[in-house]
Design an enzyme around this catalytic site. Structure first.
Site, PDB file in Angstrom:
ATOM      1  N   TYR A 121       0.868  -1.273   0.136  1.00  0.00           N
ATOM      2  CA  TYR A 121      -0.093   0.034  -0.034  1.00  0.00           C
ATOM      3  C   TYR A 121       0.859   1.063  -0.056  1.00  0.00           C
ATOM      4  O   TYR A 121       1.945   1.100   0.528  1.00  0.00           O
ATOM      5  CB  TYR A 121      -0.959   0.006   1.467  1.00  0.00           C
ATOM      6  N   TYR A 133      -0.460 -10.228   0.914  1.00  0.00           N
ATOM      7  CA  TYR A 133       0.439  -9.655   1.771  1.00  0.00           C
ATOM      8  C   TYR A 133       0.397 -10.354   3.166  1.00  0.00           C
ATOM      9  O   TYR A 133      -0.648 -10.502   3.542  1.00  0.00           O
ATOM     10  CB  TYR A 133       0.729  -8.093   1.708  1.00  0.00           C
ATOM     11  N   ARG A 138      -2.875 -12.099   3.843  1.00  0.00           N
ATOM     12  CA  ARG A 138      -4.181 -11.670   3.398  1.00  0.00           C
ATOM     13  C   ARG A 138      -4.410 -11.700   1.659  1.00  0.00           C
ATOM     14  O   ARG A 138      -3.234 -11.645   1.187  1.00  0.00           O
ATOM     15  CB  ARG A 138      -4.401 -10.053   3.542  1.00  0.00           C
ATOM     16  N   HIS A 196      -7.361  -8.425  -2.231  1.00  0.00           N
ATOM     17  CA  HIS A 196      -8.588  -7.676  -2.106  1.00  0.00           C
ATOM     18  C   HIS A 196      -8.694  -6.374  -2.549  1.00  0.00           C
ATOM     19  O   HIS A 196      -7.537  -5.676  -2.517  1.00  0.00           O
ATOM     20  CB  HIS A 196      -9.007  -7.990  -0.674  1.00  0.00           C
ATOM     21  N   HIS A 243     -10.500  -2.519  -1.193  1.00  0.00           N
ATOM     22  CA  HIS A 243     -11.540  -2.001  -0.428  1.00  0.00           C
ATOM     23  C   HIS A 243     -12.337  -0.885  -1.054  1.00  0.00           C
ATOM     24  O   HIS A 243     -11.983  -0.154  -1.859  1.00  0.00           O
ATOM     25  CB  HIS A 243     -10.757  -0.977   0.661  1.00  0.00           C
TER      26      HIS A 243
END
Length: 202
Positions: A87, A126, A134, A137, A139
């Site tokens: 991120y 990650y 995880r 995905h 958000h």
């Protein structure tokens, strides 16, 4: 993907209703130092000519209320990791590299019929500080006329889906999972998924 229908206990002509899209946590990486790109192509931030690295995907759908009526002019915020699972956020300690051509944060508005679409890259998996991994995905926060929903979109065929605590804590987690298909026979390198979002009241 797709939202299934469920029967209410009252019966009658209004017995069939769309199932509300399950909520998910905001997570720790909602952007705090970036302004969202007000465009539906996350792969080319701010009109850049360079393209983000990773599998190109298109996500399309509608925002609806439980009766199936469209929710026009709903605001959708989208944020995600890049193809390496990183991120663009100061709290992300994952050593994976940033992609200089991928911000991973955009804001869209549904049209008069509740339609939305965006082009992005499939995010990478990650590790978390707790030792989990995880699955890929995306958000989404959806602000309709009456409701605000925070949710996440996942991808079919990912092994980490089976062990992801947040996905599996959702009621009917299968409603958050999309299947990627070829965009067309002319652009086989790009994939597309349909993800309809259902708010309680719109």
């Amino acid at each position: 993907m797709g939202q299934t229908t469920s029967k209410t206990q009252t019966g009658g002509p209004e017995a069939a209703a769309l199932a509300i899209t399950p909520p998910q946590i905001v997570g720790p990486f909602y952007p705090v130092s970036e302004r969202p790109d007000l465009a539906n192509d996350l792969t080319r931030p701010n009109g850049s000519t360079a393209e983000a690295q990773g599998q190109l995907i298109h996500v399309r759908g509608r925002v609806l209320n439980r009766s199936g009526a469209p929710v026009p002019h709903a605001r959708i915020d989208i944020w995600q990791a890049n193809a390496a699972g990183k991120y663009r956020h100061p709290s992300d300690t994952n050593p994976a590299p940033l992609d200089p051509n991928f911000k991973g944060f955009a804001r869209l508005t549904t049209d008069a019929s509740g339609h939305y679409s965006f082009r992005t890259i499939k995010p990478g998996r990650y590790p978390t500080p707790e030792g989990d991994v995880r699955p890929p995905h995306i958000h989404l926060t959806i602000e309709g006329q009456f409701d605000c929903l925070v949710t996440q979109l996942y991808f079919a065929g990912e092994g980490d889906n089976a062990t992801d605590r947040w996905l599996n804590a959702a009621p009917h987690p299968e409603r958050l999972i999309v299947t990627l298909q070829p965009l067309s026979h002319l652009e086989k390198h790009e994939l597309v998924a349909q993800f309809d979002i259902v708010l309680a009241n719109g």
